[in-house]
Motif scaffolding. Structure first.
Motif, PDB file in Angstrom:
ATOM      1  N   LEU A 142       1.088  -1.066   0.112  1.00 41.15           N
ATOM      2  CA  LEU A 142      -0.074  -0.449  -0.067  1.00 41.15           C
ATOM      3  C   LEU A 142       0.607   1.085  -0.016  1.00 41.15           C
ATOM      4  O   LEU A 142       0.310   2.332  -0.419  1.00 41.15           O
ATOM      5  CB  LEU A 142      -0.911   0.313   1.186  1.00 41.15           C
ATOM      6  CG  LEU A 142      -2.211   0.868   1.232  1.00 41.15           C
ATOM      7  CD1 LEU A 142      -3.015   1.409   0.054  1.00 41.15           C
ATOM      8  CD2 LEU A 142      -2.469   0.814   2.802  1.00 41.15           C
ATOM      9  N   MET A 143       2.000   1.213   0.310  1.00 40.34           N
ATOM     10  CA  MET A 143       2.786   2.076   0.856  1.00 40.34           C
ATOM     11  C   MET A 143       3.346   2.555  -0.515  1.00 40.34           C
ATOM     12  O   MET A 143       3.380   4.152  -1.048  1.00 40.34           O
ATOM     13  CB  MET A 143       4.107   1.500   1.977  1.00 40.34           C
ATOM     14  CG  MET A 143       5.393   3.367   1.893  1.00 40.34           C
ATOM     15  SD  MET A 143       6.744   2.848   2.890  1.00 40.34           S
ATOM     16  CE  MET A 143       7.072   1.224   1.896  1.00 40.34           C
ATOM     17  N   LYS A 144       3.713   1.643  -1.539  1.00 44.50           N
ATOM     18  CA  LYS A 144       4.273   1.052  -2.634  1.00 44.50           C
ATOM     19  C   LYS A 144       3.302   1.968  -3.272  1.00 44.50           C
ATOM     20  O   LYS A 144       3.676   3.249  -4.528  1.00 44.50           O
ATOM     21  CB  LYS A 144       4.703   0.074  -3.381  1.00 44.50           C
ATOM     22  CG  LYS A 144       5.902   0.053  -2.356  1.00 44.50           C
ATOM     23  CD  LYS A 144       6.102  -1.409  -2.415  1.00 44.50           C
ATOM     24  CE  LYS A 144       7.620  -2.491  -1.568  1.00 44.50           C
ATOM     25  NZ  LYS A 144       7.745  -3.635  -1.882  1.00 44.50           N
ATOM     26  N   ALA A 145       1.839   1.476  -3.331  1.00 42.93           N
ATOM     27  CA  ALA A 145       0.560   2.198  -4.560  1.00 42.93           C
ATOM     28  C   ALA A 145       0.388   4.035  -4.940  1.00 42.93           C
ATOM     29  O   ALA A 145       0.532   4.261  -5.097  1.00 42.93           O
ATOM     30  CB  ALA A 145      -0.418   1.281  -3.920  1.00 42.93           C
ATOM     31  N   PHE A 146       0.825   4.240  -3.320  1.00 43.61           N
ATOM     32  CA  PHE A 146       1.001   5.574  -3.037  1.00 43.61           C
ATOM     33  C   PHE A 146       1.732   6.373  -3.648  1.00 43.61           C
ATOM     34  O   PHE A 146       2.368   7.257  -3.945  1.00 43.61           O
ATOM     35  CB  PHE A 146       1.248   6.193  -1.708  1.00 43.61           C
ATOM     36  CG  PHE A 146      -0.443   6.044  -0.927  1.00 43.61           C
ATOM     37  CD1 PHE A 146      -0.908   6.959  -0.587  1.00 43.61           C
ATOM     38  CD2 PHE A 146      -1.326   5.365  -0.226  1.00 43.61           C
ATOM     39  CE1 PHE A 146      -2.417   7.261  -0.455  1.00 43.61           C
ATOM     40  CE2 PHE A 146      -2.330   4.778  -0.055  1.00 43.61           C
ATOM     41  CZ  PHE A 146      -3.537   6.299   0.464  1.00 43.61           C
ATOM     42  N   GLY A 147       3.703   5.867  -4.014  1.00 40.14           N
ATOM     43  CA  GLY A 147       4.910   5.643  -4.208  1.00 40.14           C
ATOM     44  C   GLY A 147       4.364   6.099  -5.356  1.00 40.14           C
ATOM     45  O   GLY A 147       4.601   7.240  -5.951  1.00 40.14           O
TER      46      GLY A 147
END
Length: 297
Positions: A229-234
């Motif tokens: 999820l963090m990477k998706a926001f990134g």
């Protein structure tokens, strides 16, 4: 010699919390089970239960006996499975719990050697937070836990930590942000919008110390339990985010994020945690062997 029938009755009572309930579940007379427990206590030379109200509580010796009994009967079940499904006659189940803070790509890299072992392994993988996974490990519901930290001594679980190696950490962002913060790295990260793992991830503390040592105060815009999820926001351009340097190609192809720079001396460390026992699951042995060969560093 230890009487395994008596040990089985002890296990039933320990799990049920009372002789009456264990007798009902076993369809035996309470007197039969009570007599077997007393005989076992006489053989061991110690009391295994103490009465508290209407319930039976394990003594210190009882808790120790329970931990061994669980393991003894689990090995017995594995023996039966091995006999019914000899080499070449069926798949060997490898039940793995993956901590939710471990990146999925890293989990795959760590577990892939088990699928390539000489044994026919069928992987059963589930993701959760560490505490429930440790509880399932203690109950032999899973064979190993993949985690970013060793098994804590206060967990009460008797286990073994197999170190699987380190993954150096780098910072990534979409091209427009990567170009902005690449020059002057790492000082350029001071004030940069930062996406970061939550406190449940061991790497969070390591990154915080690294920021402090380099006198960097990023603007934390998001904290995440789930690395994906963090990477998706990134990917959406919300900020800079950390991830293992060995995943640079994946970050670019899957998330459109370029590496800004590596965090010097900052690495995520991964472990395969198994119950301490003489018989090691071939799946655990395979991933430990691959780690020692340096496949994951």
């Amino acid at each position: 010699m230890l009487n395994y029938k008596q040990l089985h009755y002890f296990l039933r009572v320990a799990k049920a919390g009372s002789i009456a309930r264990a007798a009902e579940q076993s369809r035996l007379a309470p007197q039969t089970i009570s007599a077997q427990i007393r005989t076992l206590e006489d053989a061991l030379g110690t009391e295994l239960f103490r009465r508290t109200g209407r319930r039976l509580e394990l003594t210190t010796a009882g808790r120790l006996t329970l931990s061994y009994a669980d393991e003894i009967f689990q090995i017995g079940r594995e023996l039966e499975e091995a006999i019914r499904n000899p080499a070449g006659g069926g798949d060997l189940l490898f039940r793995v719990g993956v901590a939710d803070v471990v990146p999925k790509s890293i989990a795959y890299r760590l577990l892939a050697p088990a699928l390539g072992s000489a044994d026919r392994v069928r992987l059963i993988c589930r993701e959760d937070k560490l505490e429930p996974l440790f509880a399932e490990l203690a109950l032999h519901k899973i064979d190993v836990v993949i985690a970013d930290r060793p098994l804590p001594s206060e967990s009460g679980v008797k286990g073994y930590n197999h170190s699987l190696g380190r993954a150096p950490i780098a910072f990534y962002a979409v091209p427009v942000l990567a170009a902005r913060y690449r020059e002057g790295f790492p000082r350029s990260l001071d004030g940069a919008p930062m996406l970061i793992p939550s406190d449940s991830a061991t790497i969070r503390g390591t990154l915080t110390r690294w920021f402090t040592e380099h006198q960097i105060e990023p603007s934390i815009v998001g904290e995440f339990d789930d690395p994906a999820l963090m990477k998706a926001f990134g990917k959406g351009g919300a900020g800079v985010f950390p991830a293992p340097a060995i995943l640079a190609d994946e970050m670019l192809q899957q998330y459109g994020a370029e590496m800004i720079g590596r965090a010097e001396n900052v690495s995520a460390v991964y472990y395969a945690i198994s119950i301490e026992r003489k018989l090691i699951h071939p799946g655990v042995a395979a991933i430990s062997k691959a780690a020692k060969a340096g496949h994951h560093s």
